[in-house]
Design an enzyme around this catalytic site. Structure first.
Site, short mmCIF file in Angstrom:
data_model
loop_
_atom_site.label_atom_id
_atom_site.label_comp_id
_atom_site.label_asym_id
_atom_site.label_seq_id
_atom_site.Cartn_x
_atom_site.Cartn_y
_atom_site.Cartn_z
N HIS A 268 0.84 -1.20 0.00
CA HIS A 268 0.00 0.00 0.00
C HIS A 268 0.87 1.24 0.00
O HIS A 268 2.05 1.20 0.38
CB HIS A 268 -0.95 0.01 1.21
CG HIS A 268 -0.29 0.26 2.53
ND1 HIS A 268 0.01 1.52 2.99
CD2 HIS A 268 0.14 -0.60 3.50
CE1 HIS A 268 0.58 1.44 4.18
NE2 HIS A 268 0.68 0.16 4.51
N CYS A 269 0.29 2.35 -0.48
CA CYS A 269 0.95 3.65 -0.38
C CYS A 269 0.12 4.52 0.56
O CYS A 269 -0.53 4.00 1.46
CB CYS A 269 1.12 4.27 -1.76
SG CYS A 269 -0.43 4.54 -2.65
N MET A 270 0.08 5.82 0.35
CA MET A 270 -0.61 6.70 1.28
C MET A 270 -2.13 6.55 1.23
O MET A 270 -2.82 6.78 2.22
CB MET A 270 -0.24 8.17 1.01
CG MET A 270 1.18 8.51 1.39
SD MET A 270 1.58 10.23 1.04
CE MET A 270 0.55 11.07 2.24
#
Length: 453
Positions: free
Chosen positions: A26-28
């Site tokens: 995942h990212c932000m």
């Protein structure tokens, strides 16, 4: 059942189940999934999940659930699949599967290059954001009259400036890792660029300068470190690989970096910063409008992280980045567009989506609005870009700049240089206003809401 647990369960149901997930990350704002079989994914059902703000089909399947939520949903998905974040299931087939996926998606060389750059810098974003805000807060306090000799202020500046002082090491580490080399050798590449001992060396009659070439030189050196290491390893006997491969790699790349890559990186850095400054000086409002107005499409395809080394090089060479405040208007234009949609629509699902995504939109995280509102609706995406262009023109004319990088929107205010906090805020208001007006007058019709349920 908690929201995050429900989201994780429903996402898994519509991506072919836990057994179809090869890698989970995942990212932000997004859950990123590498899948064994893309055909098992039900995109329409994914988009209809309550809490999913958008779905992006790329070389990975990206499901936008928003900041904060994404960490908890990813953790629940790890529990339900038995995978760890970034752990690969069935690694023997990863290289071939990834190759085929990229080929299938018909990626361009430029897009793939920018994705590589993004992969290097995305893991650093939380640290850059945190350090930038701490630094900005300390500078704000100093500008407000707090003595620079105050102990707590000095401590804050030490905490906030650390990553920018030694950023080359982290970038070198990630660069080597991204290109298949040993991360620690990439870190050495970064150290070579910033090593203070360079100033004691005279080469070809010229004294070397620590840090010359900045991030660009580090990227080149980290990449070369990975390439040379892999080539040497092919010809070195296994019995002495652990000794000879790193020794020869560091020696060859070390000399090449000091003699060739650092000067080349310096020329690139100077050319890029001078070029952008020239465009802004000559183009003024028009240049600002074009830059801000075309930034959302870059975000849409995930290529915006490719600009991170440019921001960092501006900060490294000039102390500020004038580009960031202009590009920040893209998110502000989208906020204005989303407010207009909220005011005009009678679709309750759309209203709820806007309501949930607006708070983080104001704080500079625009992907929930992008994938959940403006992009699915179509025309509001264009009017958001138009609103951003007006704000970008304003920021260019007013010559605002940021002393650090991080998220944009209101969160960027502490990082604004030369006490132009209010001017930057006015630029946000300009983008909000014109994004709203363009969308309210020309950008939204109620039948568009059918596109997002």
């Amino acid at each position: 059942m908690k929201k995050e647990e429900r989201l994780a369960k429903e996402i898994l149901e519509h991506v072919g189940g836990a057994e179809n997930i090869k890698r989970l990350a995942h990212c932000m704002t997004r859950i990123r999934l590498d899948l064994h079989e893309d055909k098992l994914v039900d995109i329409a059902q994914l988009k209809n999940i309550d809490g999913v703000m958008g779905v992006v089909e790329d070389d990975t399947l990206q499901i936008v659930v928003g900041p904060g939520t994404v960490n908890r949903v990813a953790a629940k998905m790890c529990e339900q699949t038995g995978l760890s974040l970034n752990e690969v299931d069935d690694p023997d087939h990863v290289a071939e599967d990834t190759k085929q996926a990229i080929k299938k998606k018909n990626n361009t060389p430029i897009k793939n290059f920018l994705k590589r750059i993004g992969s290097i810098f995305i893991p650093l974003i939380p640290a850059l954001v945190a350090s930038g805000l701490i630094n900005g807060g300390a500078n704000f306090a100093q500008n407000a009259g707090v003595s620079p000799d105050t102990t707590w202020l000095q401590i804050l500046l030490v905490i906030g400036s650390g990553i920018f002082t030694f950023l080359a090491i982290l970038v070198g580490w990630n660069t080597a890792k991204e290109f298949g080399g040993t991360p620690a050798l990439g870190a050495i590449a970064g150290i070579l660029i910033i090593n203070p001992a360079l100033e004691n060396v005279t080469l070809f009659g010229e004294q070397l300068v620590p840090g010359r070439g900045g991030i660009f030189a580090v990227l080149l050196a980290g990449w070369l470190m990975a390439v040379v290491e892999k080539q040497i390893r092919k010809g070195v006997p296994s019995a002495v690989d652990i000794i000879l491969t790193p020794f020869l790699t560091v020696l060859i790349v070390g000399v090449s970096t000091i003699v060739v890559l650092q000067p080349v990186g310096g020329w690139i850095a100077e050319g890029v910063t001078a070029g952008i400054n020239g465009v802004l000086d000559i183009g003024g409002a028009v240049a600002g409008a074009i830059l801000a107005g075309t930034f959302l499409p870059l975000v849409m395809v995930g290529m915006h992280h490719g600009l991170t080394p440019i921001h960092l090089e501006f900060i490294n060479s000039q102390g500020v980045t004038p580009l960031l405040t202009i590009l920040a208007m893209a998110g502000a234009g989208q906020v204005g567009a989303a407010i207009a949609v909220f005011v005009k629509t009678k679709n309750q699902r759309l209203k709820n989506t806007v309501k949930g995504a607006l708070p983080v939109g104001f704080l500079g995280i625009g992907e929930p609005l992008l994938y959940g509102v403006t992009l699915p609706l179509g025309r509001p995406f264009i009017t958001a870009c138009c609103g951003a262009a007006v704000g970008g023109a304003f920021q260019a004319v007013m010559s605002t700049a940021a002393v650090g990088i991080g998220v944009s929107g209101l969160s960027l205010i502490p990082l604004i240089a030369e006490n132009k906090y209010f001017i930057y805020f006015l630029g946000l208001v300009v983008s909000y206003t014109f994004g709203f007006l363009f969308t309210y007058l020309f950008g939204y019709k109620e039948e568009m809401a059918e596109n997002i349920g």
